[in-house]
Design a protein around this motif. Structure first.
Motif, PDB file in Angstrom:
ATOM      1  N   UNK A  84       0.817  -1.220   0.000  1.00 24.10           N
ATOM      2  CA  UNK A  84       0.000   0.000   0.000  1.00 24.10           C
ATOM      3  C   UNK A  84       0.855   1.278   0.000  1.00 24.10           C
ATOM      4  N   UNK A  85       2.164   1.119  -0.071  1.00 23.32           N
ATOM      5  CA  UNK A  85       3.041   2.288   0.052  1.00 23.32           C
ATOM      6  C   UNK A  85       4.254   2.092  -0.845  1.00 23.32           C
ATOM      7  N   UNK A  86       4.854   3.194  -1.265  1.00 22.42           N
ATOM      8  CA  UNK A  86       6.051   3.146  -2.101  1.00 22.42           C
ATOM      9  C   UNK A  86       7.072   4.139  -1.543  1.00 22.42           C
ATOM     10  N   UNK A  87       8.347   3.755  -1.594  1.00 23.86           N
ATOM     11  CA  UNK A  87       9.435   4.602  -1.109  1.00 23.86           C
ATOM     12  C   UNK A  87      10.692   4.267  -1.891  1.00 23.86           C
ATOM     13  N   UNK A  88      11.788   4.866  -1.525  1.00 20.61           N
ATOM     14  CA  UNK A  88      13.023   4.751  -2.296  1.00 20.61           C
ATOM     15  C   UNK A  88      14.160   4.241  -1.421  1.00 20.61           C
ATOM     16  N   UNK A  89      15.045   3.447  -2.025  1.00 18.95           N
ATOM     17  CA  UNK A  89      16.336   3.122  -1.424  1.00 18.95           C
ATOM     18  C   UNK A  89      17.393   3.847  -2.244  1.00 18.95           C
ATOM     19  N   UNK A  90      18.277   4.554  -1.574  1.00 19.34           N
ATOM     20  CA  UNK A  90      19.333   5.321  -2.238  1.00 19.34           C
ATOM     21  C   UNK A  90      20.673   4.722  -1.827  1.00 19.34           C
ATOM     22  N   UNK A  91      21.507   4.411  -2.812  1.00 15.72           N
ATOM     23  CA  UNK A  91      22.820   3.842  -2.501  1.00 15.72           C
ATOM     24  C   UNK A  91      23.797   4.968  -2.189  1.00 15.72           C
TER      25      UNK A  91
END
Length: 136
Positions: A84-91
Protein backbone atom coordinates in the motif's frame (compact mmCIF):
# COMPACT_ATOMS: atom_id res chain seq x y z
CA UNK A 1 24.01 34.52 22.38
CA UNK A 2 21.77 37.49 21.72
CA UNK A 3 21.32 38.98 18.24
CA UNK A 4 23.36 41.98 19.39
CA UNK A 5 26.22 39.74 20.49
CA UNK A 6 26.08 37.92 17.15
CA UNK A 7 26.28 41.25 15.35
CA UNK A 8 29.35 42.28 17.36
CA UNK A 9 30.93 38.90 16.61
CA UNK A 10 30.38 39.35 12.86
CA UNK A 11 31.73 42.91 12.93
CA UNK A 12 34.87 41.75 14.76
CA UNK A 13 35.70 39.07 12.16
CA UNK A 14 38.62 39.61 9.84
CA UNK A 15 38.24 39.83 6.05
CA UNK A 16 39.05 36.14 5.44
CA UNK A 17 36.48 35.06 8.03
CA UNK A 18 33.82 37.31 6.46
CA UNK A 19 34.49 35.72 3.06
CA UNK A 20 34.59 32.17 4.42
CA UNK A 21 31.37 32.37 6.47
CA UNK A 22 28.92 32.86 3.55
CA UNK A 23 30.72 30.15 1.58
CA UNK A 24 30.46 27.79 4.55
CA UNK A 25 26.72 28.46 4.90
CA UNK A 26 26.18 27.99 1.15
CA UNK A 27 27.96 24.62 1.24
CA UNK A 28 25.85 23.60 4.25
CA UNK A 29 22.65 24.53 2.37
CA UNK A 30 23.76 22.54 -0.68
CA UNK A 31 24.46 19.49 1.48
CA UNK A 32 21.06 19.85 3.15
CA UNK A 33 19.42 20.14 -0.28
CA UNK A 34 21.11 16.91 -1.39
CA UNK A 35 20.26 14.96 1.77
CA UNK A 36 16.77 16.37 2.40
CA UNK A 37 15.22 17.32 -0.96
CA UNK A 38 11.92 19.18 -0.95
CA UNK A 39 9.29 16.87 -2.47
CA UNK A 40 6.10 18.62 -1.40
CA UNK A 41 3.76 17.92 1.47
CA UNK A 42 1.70 14.75 1.45
CA UNK A 43 -1.82 15.38 0.15
CA UNK A 44 -4.52 13.76 -1.91
CA UNK A 45 -2.85 15.10 -5.07
CA UNK A 46 0.73 14.50 -3.87
CA UNK A 47 0.71 11.03 -2.33
CA UNK A 48 3.49 8.50 -1.81
CA UNK A 49 3.97 7.60 -5.49
CA UNK A 50 4.25 11.28 -6.48
CA UNK A 51 6.70 11.92 -3.64
CA UNK A 52 8.75 8.84 -4.54
CA UNK A 53 8.88 10.01 -8.17
CA UNK A 54 10.19 13.39 -6.99
CA UNK A 55 12.82 11.67 -4.83
CA UNK A 56 13.75 9.37 -7.74
CA UNK A 57 14.24 12.35 -10.07
CA UNK A 58 16.25 14.25 -7.45
CA UNK A 59 18.67 11.46 -6.58
CA UNK A 60 19.17 10.07 -10.10
CA UNK A 61 19.81 13.60 -11.42
CA UNK A 62 22.62 13.81 -8.83
CA UNK A 63 24.04 10.46 -9.98
CA UNK A 64 22.88 8.20 -7.14
CA UNK A 65 21.78 4.62 -7.78
CA UNK A 66 18.27 4.05 -6.47
CA UNK A 67 15.71 1.28 -6.05
CA UNK A 68 11.96 1.84 -5.86
CA UNK A 69 10.24 -0.35 -3.27
CA UNK A 70 6.58 -1.04 -2.61
CA UNK A 71 5.37 -2.66 0.56
CA UNK A 72 3.26 -2.33 3.65
CA UNK A 73 4.95 -0.70 6.63
CA UNK A 74 2.35 -2.18 8.99
CA UNK A 75 2.94 -5.84 8.02
CA UNK A 76 6.07 -7.99 8.05
CA UNK A 77 6.55 -10.37 5.10
CA UNK A 78 3.62 -8.90 3.20
CA UNK A 79 2.56 -10.32 -0.13
CA UNK A 80 2.64 -8.13 -3.22
CA UNK A 81 -1.16 -7.83 -3.05
CA UNK A 82 -0.85 -6.32 0.44
CA UNK A 83 1.42 -3.47 -0.65
CA UNK A 84 0.00 0.00 0.00
CA UNK A 85 3.04 2.29 0.05
CA UNK A 86 6.05 3.15 -2.10
CA UNK A 87 9.43 4.60 -1.11
CA UNK A 88 13.02 4.75 -2.30
CA UNK A 89 16.34 3.12 -1.42
CA UNK A 90 19.33 5.32 -2.24
CA UNK A 91 22.82 3.84 -2.50
CA UNK A 92 25.27 5.93 -0.50
CA UNK A 93 28.66 5.41 1.09
CA UNK A 94 26.69 4.01 4.05
CA UNK A 95 25.02 1.37 1.86
CA UNK A 96 21.37 1.37 0.81
CA UNK A 97 19.50 4.06 2.76
CA UNK A 98 15.68 4.12 2.74
CA UNK A 99 14.11 7.48 1.95
CA UNK A 100 10.46 8.32 2.55
CA UNK A 101 8.25 11.35 2.85
CA UNK A 102 9.21 13.41 5.83
CA UNK A 103 7.80 16.32 7.76
CA UNK A 104 7.19 19.70 6.16
CA UNK A 105 7.50 18.36 2.60
CA UNK A 106 11.12 17.22 2.77
CA UNK A 107 12.21 13.68 1.98
CA UNK A 108 14.29 12.14 4.71
CA UNK A 109 16.40 9.06 5.35
CA UNK A 110 14.71 6.44 7.53
CA UNK A 111 17.34 4.66 9.61
CA UNK A 112 15.19 3.24 12.40
CA UNK A 113 12.57 1.29 10.43
CA UNK A 114 13.41 -2.28 9.36
CA UNK A 115 10.12 -2.30 7.42
CA UNK A 116 11.62 0.24 5.01
CA UNK A 117 14.19 -2.40 4.00
CA UNK A 118 11.48 -4.95 3.15
CA UNK A 119 9.26 -4.81 0.12
CA UNK A 120 9.19 -5.49 -3.58
CA UNK A 121 11.33 -3.63 -6.07
CA UNK A 122 9.46 -2.06 -8.97
CA UNK A 123 10.84 -0.28 -12.00
CA UNK A 124 10.56 3.36 -13.01
CA UNK A 125 7.85 2.71 -15.62
CA UNK A 126 5.66 0.99 -13.01
CA UNK A 127 6.03 4.02 -10.76
CA UNK A 128 5.14 6.34 -13.66
CA UNK A 129 2.05 4.23 -14.37
CA UNK A 130 0.95 4.53 -10.71
CA UNK A 131 1.35 8.31 -10.86
CA UNK A 132 -0.62 8.45 -14.13
CA UNK A 133 -3.48 6.40 -12.63
CA UNK A 134 -3.79 8.97 -9.82
CA UNK A 135 -4.02 11.80 -12.35
CA UNK A 136 -6.76 10.10 -14.39
Amino acid sequence: MTPAQAGVLILSMNKAQKIFLPIFFAVCLIILYIIFPYVGRYSEKNDCDDITLSMYNHFTRLGFNVKILVGNLEITNETFDQTVHVWLLVHTTFGWVPYDQGDFGFAEPVFNSPQHREGYEIDYNTLLAAVAIDKA
